[in-house]
Scaffold this motif. Structure first.
Motif, mmCIF file in Angstrom:
data_model
loop_
_atom_site.group_PDB
_atom_site.id
_atom_site.type_symbol
_atom_site.label_atom_id
_atom_site.label_comp_id
_atom_site.label_asym_id
_atom_site.label_seq_id
_atom_site.Cartn_x
_atom_site.Cartn_y
_atom_site.Cartn_z
ATOM 1 N N UNK A 4 -4.463 -30.374 -107.182
ATOM 2 C CA UNK A 4 -3.629 -31.274 -106.079
ATOM 3 C C UNK A 4 -4.789 -32.077 -105.061
ATOM 4 N N UNK A 5 -5.976 -31.854 -105.282
ATOM 5 C CA UNK A 5 -6.845 -32.925 -105.251
ATOM 6 C C UNK A 5 -6.748 -34.211 -106.146
ATOM 7 N N UNK A 6 -6.473 -33.737 -107.619
ATOM 8 C CA UNK A 6 -6.433 -34.680 -108.434
ATOM 9 C C UNK A 6 -5.256 -35.872 -108.103
ATOM 10 N N UNK A 7 -4.178 -35.061 -107.879
ATOM 11 C CA UNK A 7 -2.851 -35.509 -107.775
ATOM 12 C C UNK A 7 -2.776 -36.631 -106.542
ATOM 13 N N UNK A 8 -3.538 -36.250 -105.345
ATOM 14 C CA UNK A 8 -4.420 -36.558 -104.519
ATOM 15 C C UNK A 8 -4.804 -38.099 -104.732
ATOM 16 N N UNK A 9 -5.802 -37.796 -105.491
ATOM 17 C CA UNK A 9 -7.059 -38.991 -105.833
ATOM 18 C C UNK A 9 -5.429 -40.298 -106.846
ATOM 19 N N UNK A 10 -5.159 -39.267 -107.419
ATOM 20 C CA UNK A 10 -4.666 -40.471 -108.078
ATOM 21 C C UNK A 10 -3.051 -40.850 -106.825
ATOM 22 N N UNK A 11 -2.691 -40.480 -106.703
ATOM 23 C CA UNK A 11 -1.786 -41.404 -105.743
ATOM 24 C C UNK A 11 -2.690 -42.481 -104.798
ATOM 25 N N UNK A 12 -3.795 -42.054 -104.383
ATOM 26 C CA UNK A 12 -4.816 -42.923 -103.800
ATOM 27 C C UNK A 12 -4.630 -44.516 -104.431
ATOM 28 N N UNK A 13 -5.608 -43.972 -105.499
ATOM 29 C CA UNK A 13 -5.897 -45.301 -106.153
ATOM 30 C C UNK A 13 -4.466 -45.976 -106.536
ATOM 31 N N UNK A 14 -2.981 -45.740 -106.513
ATOM 32 C CA UNK A 14 -1.711 -46.280 -107.271
ATOM 33 C C UNK A 14 -2.216 -46.838 -105.758
ATOM 34 N N UNK A 15 -2.309 -46.262 -104.959
ATOM 35 C CA UNK A 15 -1.809 -46.917 -103.746
ATOM 36 C C UNK A 15 -2.689 -48.180 -103.210
ATOM 37 N N UNK A 16 -3.890 -48.663 -103.782
ATOM 38 C CA UNK A 16 -4.644 -49.142 -104.094
ATOM 39 C C UNK A 16 -4.417 -50.774 -104.761
ATOM 40 N N UNK A 17 -4.156 -49.940 -105.869
ATOM 41 C CA UNK A 17 -3.839 -51.227 -107.044
ATOM 42 C C UNK A 17 -2.290 -52.129 -105.835
ATOM 43 N N UNK A 18 -1.274 -50.720 -105.355
ATOM 44 C CA UNK A 18 -0.035 -52.087 -105.153
ATOM 45 C C UNK A 18 -0.185 -52.564 -103.770
ATOM 46 N N UNK A 19 -1.633 -52.612 -102.450
ATOM 47 C CA UNK A 19 -2.368 -53.278 -101.552
ATOM 48 C C UNK A 19 -2.705 -54.505 -102.563
ATOM 49 N N UNK A 20 -2.986 -53.762 -102.930
ATOM 50 C CA UNK A 20 -3.950 -55.235 -103.859
ATOM 51 C C UNK A 20 -3.004 -56.336 -104.173
ATOM 52 N N UNK A 21 -2.246 -55.940 -105.029
ATOM 53 C CA UNK A 21 -0.875 -56.632 -105.670
ATOM 54 C C UNK A 21 -0.421 -57.229 -104.854
ATOM 55 N N UNK A 22 0.282 -56.359 -104.134
ATOM 56 C CA UNK A 22 1.249 -56.958 -103.018
ATOM 57 C C UNK A 22 0.259 -57.408 -101.365
ATOM 58 N N UNK A 23 -0.215 -57.322 -101.195
ATOM 59 C CA UNK A 23 -1.234 -57.886 -100.085
ATOM 60 C C UNK A 23 -2.749 -58.118 -99.885
ATOM 61 N N UNK A 24 -2.641 -58.460 -101.161
ATOM 62 C CA UNK A 24 -4.419 -59.069 -101.913
ATOM 63 C C UNK A 24 -5.136 -58.796 -100.160
ATOM 64 N N UNK A 25 -5.074 -57.522 -99.630
ATOM 65 C CA UNK A 25 -5.746 -56.975 -98.716
ATOM 66 C C UNK A 25 -5.378 -55.049 -99.139
ATOM 67 N N UNK A 26 -6.094 -54.571 -98.731
ATOM 68 C CA UNK A 26 -6.060 -52.698 -99.167
ATOM 69 C C UNK A 26 -6.978 -51.672 -97.867
ATOM 70 N N UNK A 27 -5.745 -51.521 -97.227
ATOM 71 C CA UNK A 27 -6.847 -50.535 -96.303
ATOM 72 C C UNK A 27 -7.781 -50.010 -96.411
ATOM 73 N N UNK A 28 -8.631 -50.212 -95.024
ATOM 74 C CA UNK A 28 -9.836 -50.279 -95.366
ATOM 75 C C UNK A 28 -10.304 -48.484 -95.846
ATOM 76 N N UNK A 29 -9.198 -47.601 -94.379
ATOM 77 C CA UNK A 29 -9.184 -46.335 -94.235
ATOM 78 C C UNK A 29 -9.129 -45.467 -95.538
ATOM 79 N N UNK A 30 -8.888 -45.995 -96.889
ATOM 80 C CA UNK A 30 -8.260 -45.468 -98.168
ATOM 81 C C UNK A 30 -9.417 -45.482 -98.433
ATOM 82 N N UNK A 31 -10.190 -46.100 -98.618
ATOM 83 C CA UNK A 31 -11.612 -45.999 -99.225
ATOM 84 C C UNK A 31 -12.792 -44.427 -99.110
#
Length: 179
Positions: A4-31
């Motif tokens: 479950x932790x591994x899946x959540x980490x991969x999902x978080x990393x995917x969200x960082x990827x998508x936010x950085x590409x789409x919005x050129x900004x990543x929500x700071x709370x993800x880090x």
């Protein structure tokens, strides 16, 4: 729990990827969530907590050194102080590197940093060539999160090299170490 932790980490990393590409900004709370998830995973995998603390300190010291050298270089080359977070490197880029420093061993952290920078540049040029998008800002945190997904998934499900430990890297760097 580990899965479950591994899946959540991969999902978080995917969200960082998508936010950085789409919005050129990543929500700071993800880090902070990413850092907490990575240190939790490291401890659940049975890593020594005191050694983990030392590795985190080394990783963050390396990052501070790199950022200081970059700032110094810019100061000397431009003859004035340049704040690297204003137009050159985003806070997401720095916070991503801080967060992964909570999981990777010291040599793996340096290895990932050194290998990811040219790979990110290659991926960005390839992306621009394919899409025709000639944006000048590289989504560094996003592309590094993509590479970190590959690094983690390769470790967990394919290579089983344990990137939270330096042994595998030392084995290839120093052939005289007994296996």
């Amino acid at each position: 729990m580990l899965l479950a932790i591994r899946f959540a980490l991969l999902l978080s990393l995917l969200v960082i990827l998508l936010q950085d590409f789409w919005f050129r900004a990543v929500h700071w709370g993800l880090f902070p969530l990413l850092a907490i998830g990575l240190i939790s995973l490291k401890l659940l995998e049975g890593k020594d907590a005191s050694l983990a603390g030392e590795q985190i300190a080394v990783n963050l010291s390396f990052l501070v050194l790199v950022l200081a050298i970059l700032t110094g270089y810019l100061f000397v080359s431009r003859r004035r102080f340049i704040n690297i977070t204003e137009g050159l490197m985003g806070w997401a880029d720095i916070l991503f590197l801080v967060a992964i420093g909570f999981y990777l061993s010291a040599l793996n952290y340096v290895f990932f940093y050194i290998v990811s920078i040219p790979l990110v540049l290659i991926l960005w040029v390839f992306y621009q060539f394919i899409t025709g998008n000639k944006g000048k800002h590289i989504p560094l945190a996003g592309l590094q999160s993509l590479l970190f997904i590959v690094f983690l998934a390769g470790d967990w499900w394919y290579f089983h090299i344990d990137i939270a430990d330096d042994y595998w890297l030392l084995r290839y760097l120093t052939p005289w170490i007994q296996h």
